[in-house]
Design an enzyme around this catalytic site. Structure first.
Site, PDB file in Angstrom:
ATOM      1  N   ASP A   1     -20.714 -60.449 -33.772  1.00  0.00           N
ATOM      2  CA  ASP A   1     -21.985 -60.749 -32.831  1.00  0.00           C
ATOM      3  C   ASP A   1     -21.946 -61.584 -31.856  1.00  0.00           C
ATOM      4  OD1 ASP A   1     -21.338 -62.950 -34.512  1.00  0.00           O
ATOM      5  OD2 ASP A   1     -22.981 -63.330 -35.453  1.00  0.00           O
ATOM      6  N   ASN A   2     -20.719 -62.201 -31.631  1.00  0.00           N
ATOM      7  CA  ASN A   2     -20.446 -62.734 -30.256  1.00  0.00           C
ATOM      8  C   ASN A   2     -19.080 -63.356 -30.072  1.00  0.00           C
ATOM      9  OD1 ASN A   2     -22.072 -65.298 -32.028  1.00  0.00           O
ATOM     10  ND2 ASN A   2     -19.929 -65.782 -31.438  1.00  0.00           N
TER      11      ASN A   2
ATOM     12  N   CYS B   1     -25.527 -66.411 -32.547  1.00  0.00           N
ATOM     13  CA  CYS B   1     -25.632 -65.289 -33.757  1.00  0.00           C
ATOM     14  C   CYS B   1     -26.832 -64.916 -33.835  1.00  0.00           C
ATOM     15  CB  CYS B   1     -25.424 -66.448 -35.251  1.00  0.00           C
ATOM     16  SG  CYS B   1     -24.015 -67.483 -34.987  1.00  0.00           S
TER      17      CYS B   1
END
Length: 488
Positions: free
Chosen positions: A263-264, A28
């Site tokens: 974000d991932n 994050c």
């Protein structure tokens, strides 16, 4: 089946889907810092989710925050800017100014204190703390973010352009779905790809330590997590729909760009790792990226290699800002969005991660020794101090390749040919051509020390690439090494 049907219809089908969108670091805080700054982690220096790892630290506030793309949008381009949701994991920490700290660049600031929650959280409302409880109708965070966003669209000035960043914690743990969605997707389970619940036999030690096959309880746990994540996304889907409808009502939809990304990635059972991110494989570093807006034809896909460091430059480019004035590592996606012909584009980018671990042993898994962390469930650890690696992810007409080096005692190398092996089961470091290894090692050193324009130089498989083997052994401040059978 997807939890994001409306998002798909309103953004993807009305615009462009990037099929190869990535994050340089699958965690994050480093990833969000890359979005905000347009920089690789080695240039923004946010390495993990802790204050010591520069996540929302005083140093970050002083050195990086004034130069994020929203700060430039507001100060240089005259935008009114709005932020709602999860900012950085340590935002609001006492040692970093608490929730009174409003980063430069935001006209309206509604940021979550610390990490992901759905109820019982504190928001910084333009620097003032506002507590929320657990009453669904007024406190469920995804809906609160939607309502604040709608209010902004209702009351903002019509004389200045606007930028909004809405950052929902969903589908992050603790995966609390809205009450009306808790019964959905009962028959859904995590995907059973060919790398599900198998031993990562030729991978670095952290992957090899996973217990294979996984216990039934681990599998039940990860399937349950997968379902709950989908359930939480139904509220995100509602949020997207509300915002698009509001823009349409205001007559602003046709001249507004909308970006949807994450974000991932996240793994659920691949190589017998129950659930987490932080690894170098596609399932953790690859993310969705959907964009609609002026000049973007509907229902398009794009295969170019794009990364979250490109979002800042793209948005500044849309606003008419001169990108040469920034220190950003990324590239503007605007030519790709417009469908320009003959765009020269990158063929590779850098993935980098610095592992985290605790000094002491994990009390629930004393046999594992110190230096590991996130060992739940079943004492399978998802991270450690020496889970520190850097990779070149390259895509060209000739190769779809990932080359990685670990900064550990083994100096472990992993190489995957994703054309033949999309699920990254076979590490071909020992069999691939030596010259490719040397070129990739050299390219990795270049990217690990790049900044700004040097991050955008030609990759190994570009026609413009120049390789001088002598440079590999000159001392230009980066650890170079000769390859030998022992180190592979």
């Amino acid at each position: 089946q997807t939890p994001l049907k409306k998002t798909n219809a309103l953004i993807a089908q009305m615009g462009i889907t990037f099929l190869n969108a990535y994050v340089p670091s699958a965690l994050c805080c480093p990833s969000r810092a890359s979005i905000l700054t347009g920089k690789y982690p080695h240039n923004h220096h946010v390495v993990n989710n802790t204050l010591e790892g520069n996540c929302s630290s005083k140093l970050w506030q002083k050195i990086q925050e004034p130069y994020t793309f929203p700060a430039l949008l507001k100060s240089m381009c005259g935008y009114q800017t709005f932020f709602a949701g999860k900012y950085l994991n340590e935002y609001g920490a006492e040692d970093a100014g608490g929730v009174g700290h409003v980063p430069p660049g935001w006209s309206f600031w509604y940021a979550l204190e610390k990490n992901s929650k759905y109820y019982n959280y504190t928001l910084s409302v333009n620097g003032k703390a506002r507590r929320h409880g657990e009453n669904y109708s007024v406190d469920y965070l995804t809906d609160v973010l939607a309502n604040m966003s709608l209010d902004f669209l209702e009351y903002k000035s019509n004389f200045e352009p606007f930028f909004m960043m809405i950052s929902t914690p969903a589908p992050h743990s603790p995966w609390t779905a809205a009450p009306q969605y808790t019964k959905r997707f009962q028959n859904v389970s995590a995907p059973r790809n060919s790398n599900f619940n198998i031993h990562g036999k030729n991978k670095h030690w952290l992957i090899r330590q996973a217990k294979t096959p996984m216990t039934n309880s681990s599998i039940q746990f990860l399937d349950d997590a997968y379902r709950k994540r989908w359930q939480t996304l139904l509220s995100v889907d509602d949020l997207v729909e509300k915002l698009v409808k509001k823009l349409e009502l205001n007559g602003e939809l046709d001249n507004t760009y909308i970006f949807y990304t994450s974000d991932n990635g996240f793994h659920t059972g691949q190589f017998s790792l129950p659930i987490d991110k932080r690894q170098l494989y596609e399932f953790d570093i690859k993310v969705p990226l959907l964009v609609r807006g002026p000049g973007i034809k509907p229902n398009q896909t794009n295969k170019m290699l794009v990364a979250n460091i490109d979002l800042g430059p793209t948005i500044l480019d849309i606003a008419g800002y001169d990108l040469n004035k920034t220190q950003m590592d990324g590239m503007s996606l605007l030519p790709l969005l417009r469908g320009d012909k003959n765009v020269t584009w990158r063929s590779d980018f850098l993935v980098e991660y610095q592992g985290e671990g605790y000094n002491g042993s994990d009390p629930t898994c004393p046999g594992l020794g110190p230096g590991v962390t996130h060992c739940f469930p079943d004492c399978v650890c998802e991270d450690s101090y020496n889970n520190t690696y850097a990779c070149v992810r390259t895509m060209s007409t000739s190769w779809d390749l990932q080359y990685c080096e670990f900064d550990d005692r083994e100096v472990f190398v992993e190489v995957y040919n994703l054309t033949a092996d999309p699920h990254q089961i076979n590490n071909i470091a020992k069999t691939i051509d030596q010259e490719i290894l040397e070129k990739m090692n050299y390219r990795l050193m270049m990217l690990q020390s790049c900044s700004g324009a040097t991050c955008r130089t030609p990759g190994v498989f570009d026609p413009g690439y120049r390789f001088d083997p002598r440079l590999m052994f000159s001392n230009h401040g980066v650890r170079a090494r000769r390859f030998s059978a022992q180190s592979l």
